[in-house]
Design a protein around this motif. Sequence first.
Motif, PDB file in Angstrom:
ATOM      1  N   ARG A 284       0.577  -1.264  -0.074  1.00  0.00           N
ATOM      2  CA  ARG A 284       0.205  -0.039  -0.074  1.00  0.00           C
ATOM      3  C   ARG A 284       0.595   1.141  -0.039  1.00  0.00           C
ATOM      4  NH1 ARG A 284      -5.343  -0.679   1.427  1.00  0.00           N
ATOM      5  NH2 ARG A 284      -5.766  -3.125   1.793  1.00  0.00           N
ATOM      6  N   THR A 285       0.838   2.067  -1.043  1.00  0.00           N
ATOM      7  CA  THR A 285       1.528   3.108  -1.234  1.00  0.00           C
ATOM      8  C   THR A 285       1.205   4.278   0.022  1.00  0.00           C
ATOM      9  OG1 THR A 285       1.517   2.994  -3.592  1.00  0.00           O
ATOM     10  CG2 THR A 285       2.179   5.228  -2.696  1.00  0.00           C
ATOM     11  N   ALA A 286       0.060   4.241   0.689  1.00  0.00           N
ATOM     12  CA  ALA A 286      -0.480   5.310   1.482  1.00  0.00           C
ATOM     13  C   ALA A 286       0.300   4.893   2.851  1.00  0.00           C
ATOM     14  CB  ALA A 286      -1.782   5.201   1.523  1.00  0.00           C
ATOM     15  N   VAL A 287       0.424   3.555   3.075  1.00  0.00           N
ATOM     16  CA  VAL A 287       1.044   3.040   4.421  1.00  0.00           C
ATOM     17  C   VAL A 287       2.531   3.834   4.213  1.00  0.00           C
ATOM     18  CG1 VAL A 287       1.841   1.206   5.705  1.00  0.00           C
ATOM     19  CG2 VAL A 287      -0.257   1.154   4.690  1.00  0.00           C
ATOM     20  N   ILE A 288       3.121   3.508   3.247  1.00  0.00           N
ATOM     21  CA  ILE A 288       4.665   3.988   3.141  1.00  0.00           C
ATOM     22  C   ILE A 288       4.662   5.452   3.249  1.00  0.00           C
ATOM     23  CG2 ILE A 288       6.718   3.759   1.915  1.00  0.00           C
ATOM     24  CD1 ILE A 288       5.732   1.104   2.890  1.00  0.00           C
ATOM     25  N   ALA A 289       3.956   6.306   2.515  1.00  0.00           N
ATOM     26  CA  ALA A 289       3.955   7.795   2.540  1.00  0.00           C
ATOM     27  C   ALA A 289       3.629   8.169   3.846  1.00  0.00           C
ATOM     28  CB  ALA A 289       3.050   8.271   1.574  1.00  0.00           C
ATOM     29  N   GLU A 290       2.708   7.597   4.674  1.00  0.00           N
ATOM     30  CA  GLU A 290       2.202   8.032   5.920  1.00  0.00           C
ATOM     31  C   GLU A 290       3.312   7.854   6.930  1.00  0.00           C
ATOM     32  OE1 GLU A 290      -0.624   6.698   9.762  1.00  0.00           O
ATOM     33  OE2 GLU A 290      -1.426   6.596   7.439  1.00  0.00           O
ATOM     34  N   ALA A 291       3.896   6.562   6.877  1.00  0.00           N
ATOM     35  CA  ALA A 291       5.070   6.231   7.576  1.00  0.00           C
ATOM     36  C   ALA A 291       6.176   7.211   7.502  1.00  0.00           C
ATOM     37  CB  ALA A 291       5.463   4.669   7.340  1.00  0.00           C
ATOM     38  N   SER A 292       6.528   7.678   6.306  1.00  0.00           N
ATOM     39  CA  SER A 292       7.564   8.538   5.969  1.00  0.00           C
ATOM     40  C   SER A 292       7.492   9.876   6.745  1.00  0.00           C
ATOM     41  CB  SER A 292       7.998   8.700   4.590  1.00  0.00           C
ATOM     42  OG  SER A 292       6.981   9.603   3.942  1.00  0.00           O
ATOM     43  N   THR A 293       6.246  10.218   6.656  1.00  0.00           N
ATOM     44  CA  THR A 293       5.772  11.506   7.398  1.00  0.00           C
ATOM     45  C   THR A 293       5.921  11.278   8.967  1.00  0.00           C
ATOM     46  OG1 THR A 293       4.278  12.078   5.489  1.00  0.00           O
ATOM     47  CG2 THR A 293       3.942  13.471   7.676  1.00  0.00           C
ATOM     48  N   ARG A 294       5.211  10.249   9.367  1.00  0.00           N
ATOM     49  CA  ARG A 294       5.286  10.002  10.679  1.00  0.00           C
ATOM     50  C   ARG A 294       6.837   9.969  11.319  1.00  0.00           C
ATOM     51  NH1 ARG A 294       1.747   6.583  13.499  1.00  0.00           N
ATOM     52  NH2 ARG A 294      -0.500   6.287  12.343  1.00  0.00           N
ATOM     53  N   MET A 295       7.825   9.144  10.523  1.00  0.00           N
ATOM     54  CA  MET A 295       9.041   9.390  10.699  1.00  0.00           C
ATOM     55  C   MET A 295       9.658  10.809  11.091  1.00  0.00           C
ATOM     56  SD  MET A 295      12.164   9.887   9.040  1.00  0.00           S
ATOM     57  CE  MET A 295      12.017   9.291   7.638  1.00  0.00           C
ATOM     58  N   LEU A 296       9.402  11.697  10.178  1.00  0.00           N
ATOM     59  CA  LEU A 296      10.017  12.883  10.122  1.00  0.00           C
ATOM     60  C   LEU A 296       9.441  13.715  11.421  1.00  0.00           C
ATOM     61  CD1 LEU A 296       9.761  13.863   6.338  1.00  0.00           C
ATOM     62  CD2 LEU A 296      11.926  13.737   7.785  1.00  0.00           C
ATOM     63  N   LEU A 297       7.959  13.776  11.575  1.00  0.00           N
ATOM     64  CA  LEU A 297       7.582  14.420  12.716  1.00  0.00           C
ATOM     65  C   LEU A 297       8.134  13.851  14.058  1.00  0.00           C
ATOM     66  CD1 LEU A 297       3.723  14.208  11.663  1.00  0.00           C
ATOM     67  CD2 LEU A 297       5.011  16.208  11.969  1.00  0.00           C
ATOM     68  N   ASP A 298       8.109  12.509  14.197  1.00  0.00           N
ATOM     69  CA  ASP A 298       9.242  11.996  15.386  1.00  0.00           C
ATOM     70  C   ASP A 298      10.401  12.440  15.520  1.00  0.00           C
ATOM     71  OD1 ASP A 298       6.797  10.438  15.984  1.00  0.00           O
ATOM     72  OD2 ASP A 298       7.687   8.593  15.124  1.00  0.00           O
ATOM     73  N   LEU A 299      11.181  12.847  14.445  1.00  0.00           N
ATOM     74  CA  LEU A 299      12.502  13.219  14.764  1.00  0.00           C
ATOM     75  C   LEU A 299      12.511  14.862  14.994  1.00  0.00           C
ATOM     76  CD1 LEU A 299      14.557  11.954  11.462  1.00  0.00           C
ATOM     77  CD2 LEU A 299      14.842  11.211  13.868  1.00  0.00           C
ATOM     78  N   LEU A 300      11.322  15.362  14.575  1.00  0.00           N
ATOM     79  CA  LEU A 300      11.440  16.722  14.814  1.00  0.00           C
ATOM     80  C   LEU A 300      10.674  17.078  16.439  1.00  0.00           C
ATOM     81  CD1 LEU A 300      10.613  18.126  11.417  1.00  0.00           C
ATOM     82  CD2 LEU A 300      12.674  18.473  12.730  1.00  0.00           C
ATOM     83  N   GLY A 301      10.149  16.021  16.835  1.00  0.00           N
ATOM     84  CA  GLY A 301       9.690  16.128  18.244  1.00  0.00           C
ATOM     85  C   GLY A 301       8.308  16.498  18.226  1.00  0.00           C
ATOM     86  N   TRP A 302       7.416  16.162  17.189  1.00  0.00           N
ATOM     87  CA  TRP A 302       5.913  16.402  17.317  1.00  0.00           C
ATOM     88  C   TRP A 302       5.540  15.420  18.294  1.00  0.00           C
ATOM     89  CZ3 TRP A 302       1.532  13.904  14.920  1.00  0.00           C
ATOM     90  CH2 TRP A 302       0.420  14.623  14.800  1.00  0.00           C
ATOM     91  N   ARG A 303       4.289  16.044  18.901  1.00  0.00           N
ATOM     92  CA  ARG A 303       3.654  15.146  20.001  1.00  0.00           C
ATOM     93  C   ARG A 303       2.172  15.042  19.692  1.00  0.00           C
ATOM     94  NH1 ARG A 303       7.907  13.672  19.865  1.00  0.00           N
ATOM     95  NH2 ARG A 303       9.687  13.475  21.647  1.00  0.00           N
ATOM     96  N   GLY A 304       1.820  15.186  18.604  1.00  0.00           N
ATOM     97  CA  GLY A 304       0.517  15.362  18.331  1.00  0.00           C
ATOM     98  C   GLY A 304      -0.048  13.843  18.018  1.00  0.00           C
ATOM     99  N   GLN A 305      -1.332  13.886  17.543  1.00  0.00           N
ATOM    100  CA  GLN A 305      -2.209  12.454  17.397  1.00  0.00           C
ATOM    101  C   GLN A 305      -2.436  12.554  16.085  1.00  0.00           C
ATOM    102  OE1 GLN A 305      -5.259  13.653  20.261  1.00  0.00           O
ATOM    103  NE2 GLN A 305      -4.492  12.160  21.682  1.00  0.00           N
ATOM    104  N   ILE A 306      -2.493  11.216  15.492  1.00  0.00           N
ATOM    105  CA  ILE A 306      -2.921  10.877  13.978  1.00  0.00           C
ATOM    106  C   ILE A 306      -4.278   9.856  14.003  1.00  0.00           C
ATOM    107  CG2 ILE A 306      -1.981   9.621  12.157  1.00  0.00           C
ATOM    108  CD1 ILE A 306       0.829  10.418  12.934  1.00  0.00           C
ATOM    109  N   VAL A 307      -5.142  10.484  13.056  1.00  0.00           N
ATOM    110  CA  VAL A 307      -6.090   9.539  12.764  1.00  0.00           C
ATOM    111  C   VAL A 307      -6.439   9.709  11.241  1.00  0.00           C
ATOM    112  CG1 VAL A 307      -7.814  11.453  13.142  1.00  0.00           C
ATOM    113  CG2 VAL A 307      -8.744   9.269  13.367  1.00  0.00           C
ATOM    114  N   ARG A 308      -6.919   8.765  10.777  1.00  0.00           N
ATOM    115  CA  ARG A 308      -7.239   8.423   9.314  1.00  0.00           C
ATOM    116  C   ARG A 308      -8.758   8.885   8.989  1.00  0.00           C
ATOM    117  NH1 ARG A 308      -4.553   3.498   9.920  1.00  0.00           N
ATOM    118  NH2 ARG A 308      -2.398   3.599   9.472  1.00  0.00           N
ATOM    119  N   SER A 309      -8.963   9.613   7.939  1.00  0.00           N
ATOM    120  CA  SER A 309     -10.214  10.259   7.466  1.00  0.00           C
ATOM    121  C   SER A 309     -11.388   8.966   7.266  1.00  0.00           C
ATOM    122  CB  SER A 309     -10.203  10.878   6.371  1.00  0.00           C
ATOM    123  OG  SER A 309      -9.470  10.344   5.269  1.00  0.00           O
ATOM    124  N   SER A 310     -10.842   7.823   6.633  1.00  0.00           N
ATOM    125  CA  SER A 310     -11.644   6.878   6.493  1.00  0.00           C
ATOM    126  C   SER A 310     -12.347   6.096   7.829  1.00  0.00           C
ATOM    127  CB  SER A 310     -10.883   5.513   5.574  1.00  0.00           C
ATOM    128  OG  SER A 310      -9.675   5.030   6.254  1.00  0.00           O
TER     129      SER A 310
END
Length: 258
Positions: free
Chosen positions: A131-157
Amino acid sequence: MTADSWPESSPARRCAIHQPNLFPRLSTLAKLFAADTWIVLDDVQFARRDYQHRARLAALADPAQQRWLSIATHLPHGRGTLIREARIIEGRRCQRRIIHLLHQHYATSPHWPLLHRASTPVVDLIAATDRTAVIAEASTRMLLDLLGWRGQIVRSSNLPAQSERSQRLADLTAATGATTYLCGTGGMSYLNPAPFSEHDITVAAFRIPASGLWQGGREITVLRPLMLLGPDALGTALRTLARTSTLPPQVIPRFDPS
């Protein structure tokens, strides 16, 4: 917190809604970083000309030297394929390409070992999912984690929402308990504020500066400024921007249905 474990009661205040992007642009990541909640918009139509399966890399020494990094993607339902339905093809080749291009562009950075360690699980995930979306989301999560973001994630579906464009965004924001919707300045051209008013949600236009480290931030991946500055300095810049980047509601243009 995973995207599937959204609590009924949430302290979320600001909400950003955006498609999963592969190693997203600085402008996109800055908006997500400024939010308390990121709603991953995974149930809209996949767009090949967008950034859901690709990122524009730029060389450390010269941002004008650019190259696309893409994940080969098949759309099983043609143009009507939803983002979450898009499938990776030639997974091993995609893995090799990501590893090669990231190394080629950023291995000379003193921060490369950090990126290499953090991105390896994202690349490895391609072997576990198509699933392309899973990889794209994971890449964004990785960057947010590196930068110290402490928010929450939910999917529109996973959230209830009506179909009309502005109403849908308002419904999704309300479903998370957020009181402010962060909208990119481009989105302000079509947004109807009425559904947000019905939910008592403030619409705040989000923008990044055009100069300094932000130059090119609407086109190239955030990986370049990350490798130039490091996660601490870039995280500080994003936190500062989050406090100053939203326009007050009274300057938001009125909706023009024509």
